[in-house]
Scaffold this motif. Structure first.
Motif, short mmCIF file in Angstrom:
data_model
loop_
_atom_site.label_atom_id
_atom_site.label_comp_id
_atom_site.label_asym_id
_atom_site.label_seq_id
_atom_site.Cartn_x
_atom_site.Cartn_y
_atom_site.Cartn_z
N ALA A 139 -55.59 -7.92 28.65
CA ALA A 139 -56.40 -7.18 29.62
C ALA A 139 -57.89 -7.42 29.40
O ALA A 139 -58.65 -7.57 30.37
N LYS A 140 -58.31 -7.44 28.15
CA LYS A 140 -59.72 -7.70 27.85
C LYS A 140 -60.14 -9.09 28.33
O LYS A 140 -61.21 -9.28 28.90
N LEU A 141 -59.28 -10.08 28.05
CA LEU A 141 -59.59 -11.45 28.44
C LEU A 141 -59.69 -11.56 29.96
O LEU A 141 -60.62 -12.17 30.50
N ALA A 142 -58.74 -10.93 30.67
CA ALA A 142 -58.74 -10.97 32.13
C ALA A 142 -59.97 -10.26 32.70
O ALA A 142 -60.57 -10.73 33.69
N LYS A 143 -60.36 -9.17 32.07
CA LYS A 143 -61.53 -8.42 32.54
C LYS A 143 -62.80 -9.26 32.40
O LYS A 143 -63.63 -9.33 33.32
#
Length: 331
Positions: free
Chosen positions: A281-285
């Motif tokens: 999720a962090k990477l996608a954000k």
């Protein structure tokens, strides 16, 4: 003395018209933790959960002081402090920083050790790393009371890297354990050991073109500013042990020792649940915000193939062939 015990006695009345009495002095034990990050990071959340669980379990006066944002140095410093029984009682430390004491420790963090997140979780839940923890305790006098981590590590690069040809000769930073250098040499990159605090500047100034880290580290250290191209090599799923100073541990009451061991295991799982679920999720954000761009590495099978003989040879050197085989056998 790492933990501080303070006496907090006071005169109290034991009832109407009764004489004042002095109860047994209550001891307040003070334990100091250390972490490189702020409270948004999964490591901090794991250590704060450890504090919460230990207090609830112990039920007696105890104070925790968590030194955040590298106030007491870096992880390698925390481990040295815990080993010596000074300044830091507990901390989350990368296995590579334990290698000065225990040659087996970096096996926990060896690239391509785990097949996937499910395998990683099962190894940790089934004490697949117990022989390594015993070696760390014996050689460094640091007890591994739990296992946090769960970030999937990828390459942080100045330019897109999608295949073996583009990876060949890539100047990149690796952690200090020799196995890190050997694995990345085997896959034909050009690894160099550089302190974590120097990675940003090293990429910015061209000393290296790449590093490797999980999403939380990329976000916290803003590595995307200097290495905005993320190559999804997925070469490691992190194991980040919660260490506790053996010298401190032996000075503590037996009931608190029991609470620390129990709480450490639960706090480690709490940290794993946070980091493993938040990593993607962090990477996608960050990608949606235009801070970085991810690239699939199309020849990951080749990475695994080249790394396998290095893994086996390394385990054999350490006398850890059975440990590696046990990890591989867990389904």
């Amino acid at each position: 003395m790492t933990h501080r015990i303070r006496l907090a006695g006071a005169l109290v009345a034991a009832g109407l018209l009764a004489a004042a009495t002095v109860p047994a002095a209550a001891e307040e034990i003070e334990l100091h933790g250390a972490v490189q990050f702020d409270d948004n990071h999964a490591f901090n959340k794991a250590l704060l959960k450890f504090e919460e669980l230990t207090k609830a379990c112990y039920g007696k006066p105890i104070k925790f002081v968590l030194h955040r944002n590298s106030e007491l140095g870096l992880e390698k410093d925390y481990f040295n402090f815990m080993s010596k029984g000074v300044s830091v009682d507990y901390a989350i430390v990368s296995p590579s920083h334990m290698s000065t004491y225990s040659k087996m420790a970096p096996l926990m963090d060896m690239p391509f050790l785990f097949r996937d997140l499910d395998h990683w979780n099962k190894v940790l839940e089934q004490d697949g790393l117990a022989p390594i923890a015993e070696d760390v305790k014996k050689r460094a006098d640091v007890i591994l009371i739990g296992y946090a981590g769960g970030g999937t590590r990828n390459l942080i690069v100045k330019r897109p890297i999608t295949n073996m040809e583009e990876l060949k000769g890539l100047p990149m930073r690796v952690m200090g354990a020799p196995i890190q250098t050997r694995i990345f040499q085997a896959v034909e990159a050009a690894p160099t050991v550089i302190a974590y605090s120097e990675v940003y500047n090293a990429i910015q100034t061209g000393v290296i073109d790449a590093a490797e880290n999980e999403a939380a580290g990329i976000e916290q250290m803003k590595f995307y500013e200097v290495g905005p191209e993320i190559s999804l090599t997925q070469h490691a799923i992190t194991v980040r042990p919660i260490g506790f100073s053996g010298k401190t541990f032996r000075r503590l009451p037996a009931d608190l020792q029991d609470c620390i061991m129990k709480s450490g295991k639960e706090a480690g799982k709490h940290g794993r649940d946070i980091e493993s679920s938040q990593d993607a999720a962090k990477l996608a954000k960050m990608e949606s915000e235009g801070k970085l761009k991810t690239h699939k590495f199309t020849e990951r099978g080749k990475l695994l193939e080249l790394a396998e003989p290095v893994k086996k040879a390394y385990a054999e050197e350490l006398g850890a062939t059975e440990t590696l085989e046990k990890i591989n056998s867990i389904q």
